[in-house]
Design an enzyme around this catalytic site. Structure first.
Site, PDB file in Angstrom:
ATOM      1  N   LYS A 106      47.543  49.502  29.293  1.00  0.00           N
ATOM      2  CA  LYS A 106      47.709  48.549  30.398  1.00  0.00           C
ATOM      3  C   LYS A 106      48.087  47.214  29.799  1.00  0.00           C
ATOM      4  CE  LYS A 106      47.145  48.666  34.929  1.00  0.00           C
ATOM      5  NZ  LYS A 106      47.155  49.829  35.823  1.00  0.00           N
ATOM      6  N   ASP A 146      52.207  47.118  38.246  1.00  0.00           N
ATOM      7  CA  ASP A 146      50.827  47.028  38.762  1.00  0.00           C
ATOM      8  C   ASP A 146      50.801  45.798  39.669  1.00  0.00           C
ATOM      9  OD1 ASP A 146      48.032  48.241  38.474  1.00  0.00           O
ATOM     10  OD2 ASP A 146      47.611  46.147  38.048  1.00  0.00           O
TER      11      ASP A 146
HETATM   12  P1  NAD Z   1      49.913  44.402  45.075  1.00  0.00           P
HETATM   13  O1  NAD Z   1      50.064  43.160  44.306  1.00  0.00           O
HETATM   14  O2  NAD Z   1      51.119  45.047  45.671  1.00  0.00           O
HETATM   15  O3  NAD Z   1      48.832  44.185  46.264  1.00  0.00           O
HETATM   16  C1  NAD Z   1      47.539  43.699  46.072  1.00  0.00           C
HETATM   17  C2  NAD Z   1      46.990  43.332  47.449  1.00  0.00           C
HETATM   18  O4  NAD Z   1      45.602  43.001  47.339  1.00  0.00           O
HETATM   19  C3  NAD Z   1      47.677  42.130  48.079  1.00  0.00           C
HETATM   20  O5  NAD Z   1      47.880  42.374  49.463  1.00  0.00           O
HETATM   21  C4  NAD Z   1      46.640  41.010  47.898  1.00  0.00           C
HETATM   22  O6  NAD Z   1      46.759  39.969  48.866  1.00  0.00           O
HETATM   23  C5  NAD Z   1      45.379  41.808  48.087  1.00  0.00           C
HETATM   24  N1  NAD Z   1      44.161  41.156  47.603  1.00  0.00           N
HETATM   25  C6  NAD Z   1      43.950  40.484  46.441  1.00  0.00           C
HETATM   26  N2  NAD Z   1      42.678  40.029  46.417  1.00  0.00           N
HETATM   27  C7  NAD Z   1      42.101  40.425  47.576  1.00  0.00           C
HETATM   28  C8  NAD Z   1      40.817  40.268  48.133  1.00  0.00           C
HETATM   29  N3  NAD Z   1      39.859  39.607  47.484  1.00  0.00           N
HETATM   30  N4  NAD Z   1      40.575  40.813  49.331  1.00  0.00           N
HETATM   31  C9  NAD Z   1      41.527  41.499  50.002  1.00  0.00           C
HETATM   32  N5  NAD Z   1      42.747  41.677  49.515  1.00  0.00           N
HETATM   33  C10 NAD Z   1      43.034  41.150  48.329  1.00  0.00           C
HETATM   34  O7  NAD Z   1      49.159  45.433  44.110  1.00  0.00           O
HETATM   35  P2  NAD Z   1      49.085  47.023  44.220  1.00  0.00           P
HETATM   36  O8  NAD Z   1      50.126  47.573  43.311  1.00  0.00           O
HETATM   37  O9  NAD Z   1      49.003  47.433  45.636  1.00  0.00           O
HETATM   38  O10 NAD Z   1      47.683  47.265  43.485  1.00  0.00           O
HETATM   39  C11 NAD Z   1      46.438  47.215  44.214  1.00  0.00           C
HETATM   40  C12 NAD Z   1      45.428  48.038  43.438  1.00  0.00           C
HETATM   41  O11 NAD Z   1      45.927  49.379  43.312  1.00  0.00           O
HETATM   42  C13 NAD Z   1      45.164  47.564  42.011  1.00  0.00           C
HETATM   43  O12 NAD Z   1      43.816  47.841  41.668  1.00  0.00           O
HETATM   44  C14 NAD Z   1      46.091  48.431  41.187  1.00  0.00           C
HETATM   45  O13 NAD Z   1      45.667  48.548  39.835  1.00  0.00           O
HETATM   46  C15 NAD Z   1      45.945  49.740  41.949  1.00  0.00           C
HETATM   47  N6  NAD Z   1      47.019  50.696  41.693  1.00  0.00           N
HETATM   48  C16 NAD Z   1      48.309  50.434  42.024  1.00  0.00           C
HETATM   49  C17 NAD Z   1      49.283  51.384  41.742  1.00  0.00           C
HETATM   50  C18 NAD Z   1      50.724  51.186  42.112  1.00  0.00           C
HETATM   51  O14 NAD Z   1      51.519  52.118  41.898  1.00  0.00           O
HETATM   52  N7  NAD Z   1      51.110  50.067  42.698  1.00  0.00           N
HETATM   53  C19 NAD Z   1      48.948  52.587  41.101  1.00  0.00           C
HETATM   54  C20 NAD Z   1      47.608  52.836  40.812  1.00  0.00           C
HETATM   55  C21 NAD Z   1      46.652  51.882  41.104  1.00  0.00           C
END
Ligand code: NAD
Length: 418
Positions: A106, A146
Site C-alpha cells: 500500500k 485507493d
Molecule cells: P473515495 O475517496 O472514493 O471515497 C471516500 C468517501 O468517504 C468519500 O465520500 C468521503 O467524503 C467519505 N468520508 C471520509 N471520511 C468520512 C467520515 N468520517 N464519515 C463519512 N464519510 C466519510 O474512496 P474509496 O475508494 O471509496 O475508498 C473508501 C474505502 O474503501 C477505503 O477504506 C478504501 O481503502 C476502501 N477500498 C476501496 C477500494 C476501491 O477500489 N476504491 C477497494 C478496496 C477497499
C-alpha cells in the site's frame, strides 16, 4: 479509544486471533506481522505560484510470498507510515482470501487533494512515481487506486514509469482508464463485491437480501457503487453519508440521483430530495437490516458498536471496525463480513486487468462480472466452511485462518533465502 486507534496494531491483533487456530511455528507467524520493507520519501514539488512544497510519501511492501506486491495509493492528510503498513498487511490477507496470486502493498501521500490544482497534483503524482520506479514493475509491485485517487492518477504513474523505462508496461498499475489498458468493471468492482457479500451473508442467515433496508457510510467509489448495486438487488438504501454529513429517507433514497447531485455539488448533504439530515454516528446507529461502512478505518469503536442496530455489517472500507467493536458484535451475534472478503472485488478485477494487460486481450464486462461473482461466492463459502470446521469465533478470524494458511504454504514451499 487511543489503544484502538492504531490500525497497524489492529491488523496484528487480527493475525494473532487467527494464529491461535493454526498449527504454525511462532517465528513464521512473527514474520507475517511486519512489512518486508517500507519506502518513505520526501517529494519536493513546484507549486503553480513558483514556490516549493514538501510532501511525505510512502510505499509499504508487506509480503510477496504469493506473487507481486499489490495495493492501492491513497491521498489523504492522515496518511502515515503506520497507516500504509496496516493497509499493506490487509492487502496480503485479502489477496490470499480470494486466492488471487499476489502479495500485499500500500502507498500514499499525506496531502488533501482539494487544496491543489490539477497541474500540481500531476507534478506531485509524477514525483511520487519517480520514487516508486525502482520498486514497482509488472512482476514486482503493481499499485492501484485507493481513497482520493483514480484513473487519472493511475494513468500519470503508468506514463511516468513507461517514459523512464523506455517501454510499454500497462500491467505496472491497475485501475487505469479503459483506453489506457484498464478493465471493464474495475470502477464498479469494489461495490459489486460488497453487494455480493451482503447477498451471501443474508442467504447464510436464511434471509433474502431483497426487501431489506441499508445505511451506507461514505459515498465515494466504494460506497456509491455499493448503494447502487444494493438498490438493483432490491434493497432500500435509507441513509448515506460523506465527510460532510448524512442524509436519510425512511422510504429509500434514489441513490443514482444522490450520486449525480454529489458529482454536481460536492457532497451528499446538498441533495435536495433528502427527508432529513443526520450526523455520521446517527447513520451508523440507524435501525436498518444492513450497515455498510465505506469510508475510513476505525469508524466504529467498542462504544459505538453497542449502539449499532443493524443485523449484518458488510465492510466496504478497509479496517472500519476496531478489535473491541469486533468483540462487541461477536457477543451480540451481529454478523460481520470482513473487509478482506467484502471489498476484495477491487483487487480481484485489478487482477483481471493485469491478466488482460499481460495477454494484450480485453474481456467483456459480462465475463469480468461473471468471474468476479465466482471468486467472491467461492471465497465466502470457504470462510463459512472454516468458521464451522475450525470452531473460530467470527468470519473475520475465519478469513485470516484461510488466508494465513495460504501464505504460510507458499512461504514453506519456497523455503528461506539465503
Ligand atoms: P473515495 O475517496 O472514493 O471515497 C471516500 C468517501 O468517504 C468519500 O465520500 C468521503 O467524503 C467519505 N468520508 C471520509 N471520511 C468520512 C467520515 N468520517 N464519515 C463519512 N464519510 C466519510 O474512496 P474509496 O475508494 O471509496 O475508498 C473508501 C474505502 O474503501 C477505503 O477504506 C478504501 O481503502 C476502501 N477500498 C476501496 C477500494 C476501491 O477500489 N476504491 C477497494 C478496496 C477497499
Amino acid at each position: 479509544m487511543a489503544e484502538e486507534a492504531n490500525p497497524f496494531e489492529n491488523l496484528q491483533s487480527q493475525i494473532d486471533d487467527a494464529a491461535r487456530h493454526l498449527d504454525v511455528e511462532e517465528d513464521v507467524i512473527e514474520r507475517l506481522r511486519y512489512p518486508e520493507r517500507v519506502l518513505e520519501a520526501n517529494l519536493t514539488v513546484e507549486m503553480d505560484d513558483g514556490s516549493l512544497e514538501r510532501f511525505r510519501a510512502f510505499r509499504s511492501q508487506f509480503n510477496g510470498d504469493r506473487g507481486p506486491y499489490k495495493g492501492g495509493i491513497r491521498y489523504h492528510p492522515e496518511v502515515s507510515r503506520t497507516e500504509v503498513m496496516a493497509l499493506s498487511g490487509w492487502m496480503v490477507y485479502k489477496c490470499a482470501t480470494v486466492d488471487v496470486p499476489y502479495g500485499g502493498a500500500k502507498g500514499g501521500i499525506a496531502l488533501d487533494p482539494v487544496s491543489y490544482s490539477e497541474a500540481e497534483l500531476e507534478r506531485i503524482t509524477r514525483a511520487y512515481a519517480v520514487e516508486l520506479r525502482p520498486l514497482i514493475g509488472v512482476d514486482r509491485d503493481v499499485p492501484a487506486p485507493d481513497v482520493n485517487t483514480g484513473q487519472r492518477e493511475m494513468n500519470w504513474i503508468k506514463d511516468t514509469y513507461e517514459t523512464l523505462e523506455n517501454t510499454t508496461a500497462p500491467g505496472v498499475i491497475t485501475g487505469k482508464a479503459i483506453e489506457s489498458g484498464g478493465s471493464e468493471g474495475r470502477v464498479e468492482a469494489t461495490g459489486r463485491s460488497t453487494s455480493i457479500a451482503a447477498r451471501e451473508a443474508f442467504a447464510h442467515l436464511g434471509r433474502d437480501l431483497a426487501g431489506t433496508t441499508a445505511a451506507v457510510q461514505g459515498y465515494g467509489n466504494a460506497g456509491s457503487v455499493t448503494a447502487r448495486v444494493l438498490s438493483e438487488l432490491g434493497v432500500s438504501v435509507v441513509a448515506v453519508s460523506d465527510s460532510r454529513g448524512a442524509i436519510y429517507d425512511p422510504d429509500g433514497l434514489d441513490v443514482e440521483s444522490v450520486a449525480a447531485s454529489k458529482a454536481e455539488h460536492g457532497s451528499v448533504v446538498d441533495y435536495p430530495g433528502a427527508d432529513e439530515h443526520l450526523g455520521n454516528d446517527e447513520l451508523l446507529t440507524l435501525d436498518v437490516d444492513l450497515l455498510v461502512p465505506a469510508a475510513l478505518e476505525n469508524a466504529i469503536d467498542g462504544d459505538l458498536a453497542r449502539e449499532v442496530r443493524a443485523d449484518v455489517i458488510v465492510e466496504a472500507a478497509n479496517g472500519p471496525l476496531t478489535p473491541r467493536a469486533d468483540d462487541v458484535f461477536a457477543d451480540r451475534e451481529v454478523l460481520v463480513v470482513p473487509d478482506i472478503l467484502a471489498n476484495a472485488g477491487g483487487v480481484t478485477v485489478s487482477y483481471f486487468e493485469w491478466v488482460q494487460n499481460r495477454q494484450r486481450f480485453s474481456w467483456t464486462a459480462q465475463r469480468v462480472n461473471e468471474e468476479l461473482e465466482r471468486v467472491i461466492v467461492d471465497a465466502f463459502d470457504a470462510l463459512v466452511d472454516a468458521h464451522g470446521r475450525e470452531g473460530v469465533e467470527t468470519l473475520r478470524t475465519a478469513a485470516y485462518v484461510v488466508a494465513i494458511r495460504r501464505v504460510v504454504d507458499a512461504f514453506e514451499d519456497a523455503g528461506t533465502f539465503p
